[in-house]
Design a protein around this motif. Structure first.
Motif, mmCIF file in Angstrom:
data_model
loop_
_atom_site.group_PDB
_atom_site.id
_atom_site.type_symbol
_atom_site.label_atom_id
_atom_site.label_comp_id
_atom_site.label_asym_id
_atom_site.label_seq_id
_atom_site.Cartn_x
_atom_site.Cartn_y
_atom_site.Cartn_z
ATOM 1 N N LEU A 1 16.257 -8.639 45.143
ATOM 2 C CA LEU A 1 15.717 -7.460 45.828
ATOM 3 C C LEU A 1 16.157 -7.396 47.284
ATOM 4 C CD1 LEU A 1 12.018 -6.725 44.876
ATOM 5 C CD2 LEU A 1 14.016 -5.309 44.542
ATOM 6 N N ARG A 2 16.250 -8.539 47.931
ATOM 7 C CA ARG A 2 16.591 -8.597 49.351
ATOM 8 C C ARG A 2 17.903 -7.868 49.640
ATOM 9 N NH1 ARG A 2 16.485 -13.861 49.608
ATOM 10 N NH2 ARG A 2 14.227 -13.864 49.698
ATOM 11 N N ASN A 3 18.884 -7.995 48.738
ATOM 12 C CA ASN A 3 20.203 -7.392 48.964
ATOM 13 C C ASN A 3 20.533 -6.260 47.995
ATOM 14 O OD1 ASN A 3 20.973 -9.150 51.115
ATOM 15 N ND2 ASN A 3 21.202 -10.766 49.593
ATOM 16 N N PHE A 4 19.572 -5.824 47.230
ATOM 17 C CA PHE A 4 19.827 -4.806 46.213
ATOM 18 C C PHE A 4 20.433 -3.540 46.821
ATOM 19 C CE2 PHE A 4 18.248 -1.459 43.187
ATOM 20 C CZ PHE A 4 19.025 -1.836 42.106
ATOM 21 N N HIS A 5 20.015 -3.185 48.018
ATOM 22 C CA HIS A 5 20.536 -1.962 48.655
ATOM 23 C C HIS A 5 22.009 -2.085 49.050
ATOM 24 C CE1 HIS A 5 19.218 -4.408 52.068
ATOM 25 N NE2 HIS A 5 20.061 -3.710 52.812
ATOM 26 N N HIS A 6 22.588 -3.281 48.930
ATOM 27 C CA HIS A 6 24.029 -3.459 49.176
ATOM 28 C C HIS A 6 24.855 -3.261 47.908
ATOM 29 C CE1 HIS A 6 23.521 -4.727 53.277
ATOM 30 N NE2 HIS A 6 22.661 -5.651 52.917
ATOM 31 N N TRP A 7 24.193 -3.200 46.763
ATOM 32 C CA TRP A 7 24.906 -2.982 45.505
ATOM 33 C C TRP A 7 25.472 -1.561 45.518
ATOM 34 C CZ3 TRP A 7 22.183 -5.207 40.576
ATOM 35 C CH2 TRP A 7 21.782 -6.527 40.820
ATOM 36 N N GLN A 8 26.655 -1.396 44.918
ATOM 37 C CA GLN A 8 27.246 -0.066 44.849
ATOM 38 C C GLN A 8 26.320 0.849 44.036
ATOM 39 O OE1 GLN A 8 30.857 0.645 42.502
ATOM 40 N NE2 GLN A 8 31.667 1.765 44.266
ATOM 41 N N ASP A 9 26.025 2.014 44.591
ATOM 42 C CA ASP A 9 25.183 3.024 43.929
ATOM 43 C C ASP A 9 23.819 2.478 43.512
ATOM 44 O OD1 ASP A 9 27.210 4.975 44.156
ATOM 45 O OD2 ASP A 9 28.123 4.322 42.281
#
Length: 193
Positions: free
Chosen positions: A114-122
């Motif tokens: 969850l910590r880096n989920f917003h860095h995943w493409q789309d």
């Protein structure tokens, strides 16, 4: 893709599994039990665009190791993502949905993601494709409160007591599932070898 029957509920648990370990099995077991899944697809990815490939074991080895520890017959270890030519989760989920219109899917991820989920493409598209079950992991329990994903989709959070109905909800919908946690991590295991 593994064989499914119309109306089934299926968890999608993707990762490098480099190496797979009992913590992954625990996440899979919790997801199967708490979400009432008919199957869980243990999706061994060819590689993670956000991680270095320097220490990535061969795909065949990671599949074999995953099959060796995933002993529940409802768990289907697969690497179909490689045959799709995909390395991004959003595209893989689109393909899964296109080929399985009458199956109810839930994306399963450890809370440490969850910590880096917003860095995943789309990443927002992922959250709007299938409901998401976030399974508690050591050191990540509070990340569901502070992560960008949790804040962005706060309105779509489903109480954990209703996790069994998650597959029947329209995305975006997500829940955080507390439970036993394993301290094992692939990164730590690689560092020991």
């Amino acid at each position: 893709m593994p064989h499914v029957e119309s109306g089934m509920t299926v968890g999608l648990f993707g990762g490098s599994f480099n190496p797979p370990h009992e913590g992954h099995v625990l996440v899979a077991d919790i997801a199967l039990r708490r979400l009432g899944l008919d199957q869980l697809w243990w999706m061994v990815t060819p590689g993670n665009p956000l991680k270095s490939r320097n220490h990535l074991a061969p795909l065949a080895e990671r599949i074999a190791l995953s099959e060796a520890i995933a002993d529940d017959p409802r768990i289907k270890v697969t690497a179909f993502e490689q045959s799709l030519g995909q390395s991004y989760t959003a595209r893989t989920l689109e393909k899964i949905r296109e080929r399985n219109r009458d199956i109810r899917f839930v994306w399963i991820m450890g809370a440490d993601n969850l910590r880096n989920f917003h860095h995943w493409q789309d990443w927002q598209k992922i959250a709007c494709t299938f409901p998401i079950a976030v399974i508690d992991r050591p050191g990540a329990t509070l990340s569901y409160l502070s992560s960008k994903m949790a804040k962005t989709f706060d309105y779509a959070r489903v109480d954990e007591d209703r996790a069994a109905a998650l597959a029947f909800r329209k995305a975006p919908a997500w829940t955080f599932i507390h439970g036993p946690r394993s301290p094992l991590s692939s990164t730590a295991l690689r560092a020991k070898s």
